[in-house]
Design a protein around this motif. Structure first.
Motif, PDB file in Angstrom:
ATOM      1  N   PRO A   1     -18.950 -25.210   8.332  1.00  0.00           N
ATOM      2  CA  PRO A   1     -18.230 -26.528   8.113  1.00  0.00           C
ATOM      3  C   PRO A   1     -18.957 -27.713   7.209  1.00  0.00           C
ATOM      4  O   PRO A   1     -18.218 -28.386   6.206  1.00  0.00           O
TER       5      PRO A   1
ATOM      6  N   TRP B   1      -9.768 -20.057   9.328  1.00  0.00           N
ATOM      7  CA  TRP B   1      -9.650 -21.303  10.351  1.00  0.00           C
ATOM      8  C   TRP B   1     -10.051 -22.666   9.583  1.00  0.00           C
ATOM      9  O   TRP B   1      -9.449 -23.690  10.041  1.00  0.00           O
ATOM     10  N   LEU B   2     -11.162 -22.570   8.993  1.00  0.00           N
ATOM     11  CA  LEU B   2     -11.486 -23.678   7.967  1.00  0.00           C
ATOM     12  C   LEU B   2     -10.122 -24.317   7.271  1.00  0.00           C
ATOM     13  O   LEU B   2     -10.011 -25.627   7.061  1.00  0.00           O
TER      14      LEU B   2
ATOM     15  N   SER C   1      -7.041 -23.814   7.768  1.00  0.00           N
ATOM     16  CA  SER C   1      -5.924 -24.529   8.602  1.00  0.00           C
ATOM     17  C   SER C   1      -6.520 -25.594   9.406  1.00  0.00           C
ATOM     18  O   SER C   1      -5.541 -26.079  10.171  1.00  0.00           O
ATOM     19  N   GLN C   2      -7.843 -25.964   9.264  1.00  0.00           N
ATOM     20  CA  GLN C   2      -8.248 -27.115  10.105  1.00  0.00           C
ATOM     21  C   GLN C   2      -8.123 -27.009  11.460  1.00  0.00           C
ATOM     22  O   GLN C   2      -8.125 -27.750  12.205  1.00  0.00           O
ATOM     23  N   SER C   3      -8.386 -25.604  11.788  1.00  0.00           N
ATOM     24  CA  SER C   3      -8.318 -25.304  13.348  1.00  0.00           C
ATOM     25  C   SER C   3      -9.790 -24.627  13.739  1.00  0.00           C
ATOM     26  O   SER C   3      -9.916 -23.931  14.889  1.00  0.00           O
TER      27      SER C   3
ATOM     28  N   THR D   1     -12.793 -24.775  15.575  1.00  0.00           N
ATOM     29  CA  THR D   1     -13.517 -25.775  16.745  1.00  0.00           C
ATOM     30  C   THR D   1     -14.863 -25.242  16.938  1.00  0.00           C
ATOM     31  O   THR D   1     -15.423 -24.179  16.279  1.00  0.00           O
TER      32      THR D   1
END
Length: 300
Positions: A224, A259-260, A262-264, A266
């Motif tokens: 991130p 996932w990064l 799609s901003q998902s 965690t």
């Protein structure tokens, strides 16, 4: 890239760019692809709608640089998507040839500041490979000032020394010991005196002797931060990875990438992906974050 079959597995795992080459022109490659085999690999990669990056980042002496133009012409004919290259003499040959061949500057541990990167951008580089020794706190200042994309190691072995001399051959010749294999498959390492935990992998090939850091790099938990800079071209080095497990590690990083996007992504997902990386890492090779978390004043 260890084989064409591994390339297929990596693409199936979600890797969008395959990195390969031939030892005569590229450094520290899991497998040396001769031209016929490389041609097949390029065809397979492009058939999957993926890209291929070919290493032309060797240090060339006079006897070898005379062969660079022919190799670059071959790569242009095969329509490789880009090459990595660091020898200024080889870059000059590329410029003079006016080949339709994009290049990313790869000067190894020299690539540590934005002014150098922007200089090579002015010389036509479409991207640059950032030195493994650049910590995060320096990246924060560097990345906003560069004019071209950056590629950064996020997984794999870190070379800390290269000598053009055949140091292992010289050693074994000196002690008159029989040694049938000096390459990475032998699993040789050196250690510092009075530091039993040190385990610097070492091997020899036609480019000389290569020594690697004690641990392999794993920046899964730091992705991130990299994405926020942004550094979006992630390099996974498989030179010491298990050939069968490397695609599983690549799949974990590809999943993190998606996932990064799609901003998902965690903290729980990162932990699960990190566990996958750890589970598929060779048992005799430890992982850490390399230089990433080091205070810049401590990098010597």
């Amino acid at each position: 890239m260890a084989s064409i079959d591994q390339a297929e597995a990596l693409m199936h795992a979600g890797v969008d760019t395959i990195y390969a080459g031939e030892d005569y022109f590229g450094l520290r490659l899991p497998h040396s692809f001769q031209r016929a085999e490389l041609t097949t690999l390029i065809e397979r990669v492009h058939a999957q709608g993926k890209q291929i990056q070919v290493a032309v980042n060797a240090i060339f002496h006079n006897d070898r640089i005379v062969h660079v133009l022919d190799y670059l012409q071959f790569l242009a004919q095969q329509k490789v998507d880009r090459i990595t290259i660091g020898d200024p003499g080889a870059i000059r040959i590329l410029h003079q040839s006016q080949l339709d061949l994009d290049y990313w500057y790869d000067g190894a541990d020299l690539v540590t500041n934005s002014r150098q990167i922007n200089f090579w951008a002015q010389q036509g580089a479409k991207g640059a490979v950032i030195a493994n020794e650049v910590p995060y706190r320096e990246l924060v200042d560097l990345v906003p000032n560069v004019k071209i994309p950056l590629q950064m190691l996020v997984y794999g072995a870190t070379a800390i020394h290269q000598s053009g001399r055949p140091l292992l051959s010289n050693y074994f010749n000196f002690v008159q010991a029989h040694q049938d294999k000096l390459d990475r498959a032998k699993g040789l390492f050196i250690a510092e005196p009075h530091k039993p935990d040190t385990h610097y992998s070492i091997y020899e090939d036609m480019n000389g002797t290569h020594v690697f850091a004690n641990n392999d790099v794993d920046l899964m938990t730091q992705l991130p931060k990299l994405a926020a800079l942004p550094v979006s071209h992630w390099f996974l080095d498989g030179v010491f990875a298990d050939p069968d497990n490397f695609p599983k590690i690549a799949q974990a990083f590809a999943q993190a990438r998606d996932w990064l996007a799609s901003q998902s992504l965690t903290a729980a997902k990162i932990a699960d992906l990190e566990n996958l990386v750890q589970a598929n890492q060779p048992a005799n090779r430890q992982l850490d974050t390399g230089f990433f978390k080091i205070d810049p004043s401590e990098v010597k």
